[in-house]
Write an enzyme that holds these catalytic residues in place. Structure first.
Site, PDB file in Angstrom:
ATOM      1  N   GLN A  13       0.824  -1.210   0.000  1.00 48.09           N
ATOM      2  CA  GLN A  13       0.000   0.000   0.000  1.00 48.09           C
ATOM      3  C   GLN A  13       0.860   1.264   0.000  1.00 48.09           C
ATOM      4  OE1 GLN A  13      -3.905  -0.199   2.329  1.00 48.09           O
ATOM      5  NE2 GLN A  13      -2.619  -1.603   3.502  1.00 48.09           N
ATOM      6  N   TYR A 127       5.519 -10.556  14.981  1.00 50.61           N
ATOM      7  CA  TYR A 127       5.592  -9.444  14.036  1.00 50.61           C
ATOM      8  C   TYR A 127       6.087  -8.177  14.726  1.00 50.61           C
ATOM      9  CZ  TYR A 127       3.958  -5.459  11.314  1.00 50.61           C
ATOM     10  OH  TYR A 127       3.876  -4.260  10.656  1.00 50.61           O
ATOM     11  N   LYS A 131       9.673  -6.122  14.152  1.00 50.25           N
ATOM     12  CA  LYS A 131       9.755  -4.708  13.756  1.00 50.25           C
ATOM     13  C   LYS A 131      10.548  -3.897  14.783  1.00 50.25           C
ATOM     14  CE  LYS A 131       8.066  -3.031  10.644  1.00 50.25           C
ATOM     15  NZ  LYS A 131       8.608  -2.816   9.262  1.00 50.25           N
TER      16      LYS A 131
END
Length: 299
Positions: A13, A127, A131
């Protein structure tokens, strides 16, 4: 001066919005796809830095499959931490400035108030942990790095909450959405335009400038997922908006735990850049209109 941007990622995106919005800014972008620079191979990605001289490097590639990451921990950490860290190490103190996109999932969601960039982290899932490890690796290796944490990213492209909700409504399905998780929706286009608008400043800034380090970017307004869905339907259908039932996180067990209130505070962004993101309803309204226009064109 035209800023040369080396962008990793072409299909996500944010990546698509960065490419689509670049025409409005004095930038020249070279974007590398996964086939050209696979973040599962750190050495191959770093090699691309020498092949493509740049003033600013933007990492718009990431492992984002939150639940799948629980089964693919090693891959998630390679893509989200090891490779970004290797890029930062190759850039060092004298190379191009670096922009990395991170997430509200680095937080546990139990603060009871929105999170500032310097608040204690505590990811609940692989996740988020990957990060956070990426943030730490980048900041340790590259003093001219900007980490932008964001949340609930949506656009007219790819898979996201707005498109899922509109599709479900179009199929006439009964709608029930989580109403106990809070956050701030973010339009990928707004995030992209912010990065592009700051490209010249980032490229020229020296280490120690307040533009570097960790900042939060999210559209204004805290909401639950149900409130987000209600807002999308009001924007799309007005007084004909479908009803949405309230659900609880416990109603949808998932491999990865989510923060219940990972809301990001963007005051630090405003202080450093003089930018205040606009309300999420305004930004999402543009997405809804774009999707409806595409639907009419296809009819």
């Amino acid at each position: 001066m035209t800023v040369r941007i080396l962008q990793f990622g072409t299909t996500g995106q944010l990546a698509r919005e960065l490419l689509g919005q670049a025409k409005d800014f004095d930038v020249e972008t070279t974007a590398l796809s996964r086939a050209e620079a696979d973040f599962a191979d750190p050495a191959a990605v770093v090699a691309q830095l020498k092949a493509h001289p740049a003033d600013l490097v933007v990492l718009a590639a990431a492992y984002t499959a939150v639940d799948q990451a629980e089964r693919e921990r090693d891959l998630a950490f390679t893509v989200n931490a090891e490779t970004p860290g290797a890029i930062a190490g190759a850039l060092g103190a004298d190379g191009p400035a670096l922009v990395q996109i991170s997430t509200d999932y680095v937080f546990a969601g139990d603060k009871g108030a929105p999170y500032a960039p310097d608040d204690s982290t505590g990811p609940l899932n692989v996740y988020g942990a990957s990060k956070l490890a990426g943030e730490q690796a980048i900041l340790a290796a590259c003093p001219r790095a900007l980490i932008l944490r964001t949340s609930w990213v949506v656009s007219a492209h790819g898979k996201n909450f707005v498109k899922t909700m509109l599709r479900a409504a179009g199929e006439g399905r009964a709608l029930k959405v989580v109403d106990d998780q809070f956050g701030r929706p973010t339009a990928a286009r707004d995030l992209a335009r912010f990065i592009l608008s700051q490209a010249s400043r980032l490229a020229a800034a020296r280490a120690g400038d307040p533009v570097f380090g960790v900042h939060h970017f999210a559209n204004t307004g805290e909401v639950t997922w149900k409130g987000f869905a209600d807002g999308v339907f009001t924007l799309a259908f007005g007084d004909k908006a479908p009803a949405v039932a309230s659900g609880a996180t416990a109603d949808w067990p998932a491999p990865a735990r989510r923060p219940m209130r990972g809301t990001l505070d963007t005051a630090d962004l405003t202080a450093a850049f003089g930018v205040t993101p606009r309300p999420w309803r305004e930004a999402v309204g543009e997405i809804v209109r774009e999707l409806q226009s595409e639907q009419r064109s296809a009819a």
